[in-house]
Design an enzyme around this catalytic site. Structure first.
Site, short mmCIF file in Angstrom:
data_model
loop_
_atom_site.label_atom_id
_atom_site.label_comp_id
_atom_site.label_asym_id
_atom_site.label_seq_id
_atom_site.Cartn_x
_atom_site.Cartn_y
_atom_site.Cartn_z
N ASP A 82 0.85 -6.47 9.73
CA ASP A 82 -0.46 -5.81 9.69
C ASP A 82 -1.32 -6.15 10.91
O ASP A 82 -1.89 -5.26 11.55
CB ASP A 82 -1.20 -6.18 8.40
CG ASP A 82 -0.45 -5.76 7.15
OD1 ASP A 82 0.20 -4.70 7.19
OD2 ASP A 82 -0.48 -6.50 6.15
N CYS A 106 -11.39 -18.67 2.33
CA CYS A 106 -10.82 -18.70 3.68
C CYS A 106 -11.45 -17.62 4.56
O CYS A 106 -11.80 -17.86 5.72
CB CYS A 106 -9.31 -18.51 3.62
SG CYS A 106 -8.52 -18.49 5.24
N ILE A 116 -4.15 -12.63 15.22
CA ILE A 116 -2.74 -12.26 15.03
C ILE A 116 -2.04 -13.37 14.25
O ILE A 116 -2.00 -14.51 14.69
CB ILE A 116 -2.03 -11.95 16.37
CG1 ILE A 116 -2.29 -13.06 17.41
CG2 ILE A 116 -2.45 -10.60 16.92
CD1 ILE A 116 -1.46 -12.91 18.68
N CYS A 152 -1.96 -19.15 1.05
CA CYS A 152 -1.39 -19.41 2.38
C CYS A 152 -0.84 -20.83 2.52
O CYS A 152 0.19 -21.03 3.15
CB CYS A 152 -2.40 -19.11 3.47
SG CYS A 152 -3.96 -19.98 3.29
#
EC number: 2.8.1.13
Length: 366
Positions: free
Chosen positions: A17, A102, A12, A198
């Site tokens: 999403d 990643c 999470i 990110c």
């Protein structure tokens, strides 16, 4: 079917999403546990740690859904396996895709290993992709939302990495995901999607990069070696780029068509249809597939050389187990460091990392 004995660990992220992915699994009766991954120690331009904000949202959603949650810190693994790779590629004058690395090294390796130690039967994420299970193993399929399909970023995963994975939102359109989040009043229902890499987030990319790699000013030259201007660092430019070159003058626009690391020169050509911007053959390494069965000599497929590019007909020929030659119709701005991702219809076959780009037998200056 009673799913209550099947433990699913969901990544999470504090986004909509993954929130809906966790909700759907809970509604389907699985024993769901949420894990928040902290991969980067970051602060935005206003001094706000965005990871803290995301964690608060992830906790709020976990409480709303009624699932246990944990936080795990993968900053060291991320720095060693993803960020170092990202910097090394830029030092070589290439344009890497850290999101692919990643997924390969963190979400479906470090996180997957951690989840399995927690006793997970499956792990799940909010990726827009699908999994098909059959007699010949597991296949990775495109997400049904063509605009959001994320198999490009999952293309380096192996059969071992995807065999215990679920993608609950892969069957949905993004619009439907938002509607579900609003229907159940999830804290992330109206949260905007994260954009960019990110660890950079909304910040200026060039400024971020300058903190880690020394920028060296050099000449912008045309293909004949004439000096056209100055650049602030080769790493700030990518093949096919038009904006930010600072070259005026008459005639057609100028585009980046190559880099010379030895002389620190950025090479440009004029006109968006200039042949120097187009290639029809590439050589790539680090080939990976998630399929159990694949012709390791050669195969026909479609390919993408960047995210959201239209599929291009291609032919892949193996040089050895991890190196391939790929031929395709003329395509603009194919860039070393990016992934060449291969498809058979809906099935994502796998990918390789682009090393050299050719037009016929002529190697392009990239």
């Amino acid at each position: 079917m009673d799913n209550s004995k099947i433990k699913v660990v969901v990544g999470i992220s504090g986004g909509v999403d993954s929130s809906v992915a966790a909700l759907l699994l809970k509604q389907q009766g699985y024993d769901v546990v949420g894990i928040f991954m902290k991969n980067w120690d970051e602060t935005d331009d206003d001094g706000v740690c965005t990871a803290e904000e995301d964690y608060k949202d992830a906790v709020a959603v976990a409480n709303e859904i009624g699932i246990d949650y944990y936080s795990i810190n993968f900053e060291k693994e991320y720095y060693d396996r993803v960020f170092t790779y990202f910097l090394d590629e830029y030092k070589k004058g290439r344009t890497p895709n850290p999101d692919i690395m990643c997924n390969k090294e963190i979400k479906f390796k470090a996180f997957l290993d951690f989840a399995m130690k927690l006793g997970a039967d499956y792990v799940a994420t909010g990726h827009y992709a699908r999994i098909e299970r059959g007699d010949d193993g597991v296949k990775l399929l495109r997400g049904l939302d063509n605009n959001k399909d994320q198999t490009y970023f999952l293309s380096q995963l192996t059969q071992e990495q995807i065999k215990n994975v679920m993608f609950p939102v892969g069957e949905l359109q993004k619009k439907e995901v938002r509607e579900i989040a609003k229907k159940y009043n999830l804290a992330t229902a109206d949260k905007k999607d994260s954009t960019g890499i990110c660890f950079i987030g909304e910040r200026n990319f060039n400024e971020f990069l300058s903190h880690y790699l020394p920028a060296k000013q050099g000449n912008i030259v045309d293909v004949d070696g004439n000096i056209m201007g100055k650049h602030n660092g080769l790493m700030y430019h990518t093949i096919g780029q038009r904006r930010g070159l600072g070259i005026g003058g008459d005639g057609a626009a100028w585009f980046v068509c190559g880099k010379n690391l030895a002389t620190n020169e950025l090479i440009v050509c004029q006109g968006e249809d200039n042949p120097l911007l187009y290639s029809n053959k590439l050589y790539a390494s680090q080939f990976e597939t998630s399929l159990n069965h694949l012709d390791r000599n050669e195969f026909d497929c479609t390919a993408k050389f960047r995210y959201r590019q239209k599929d291009i007909k291609a032919h892949v020929k193996f040089i050895d187990d991890t190196h391939v030659e790929v031929t395709y119709d003329d395509t603009k701005a194919v860039t070393p460091g990016q992934a060449a991702v291969f498809y058979d219809g809906e099935v994502c076959i796998g990918s390789a990392i682009i090393d050299e780009v050719y037009n016929g037998d002529k190697k392009l200056m990239v």
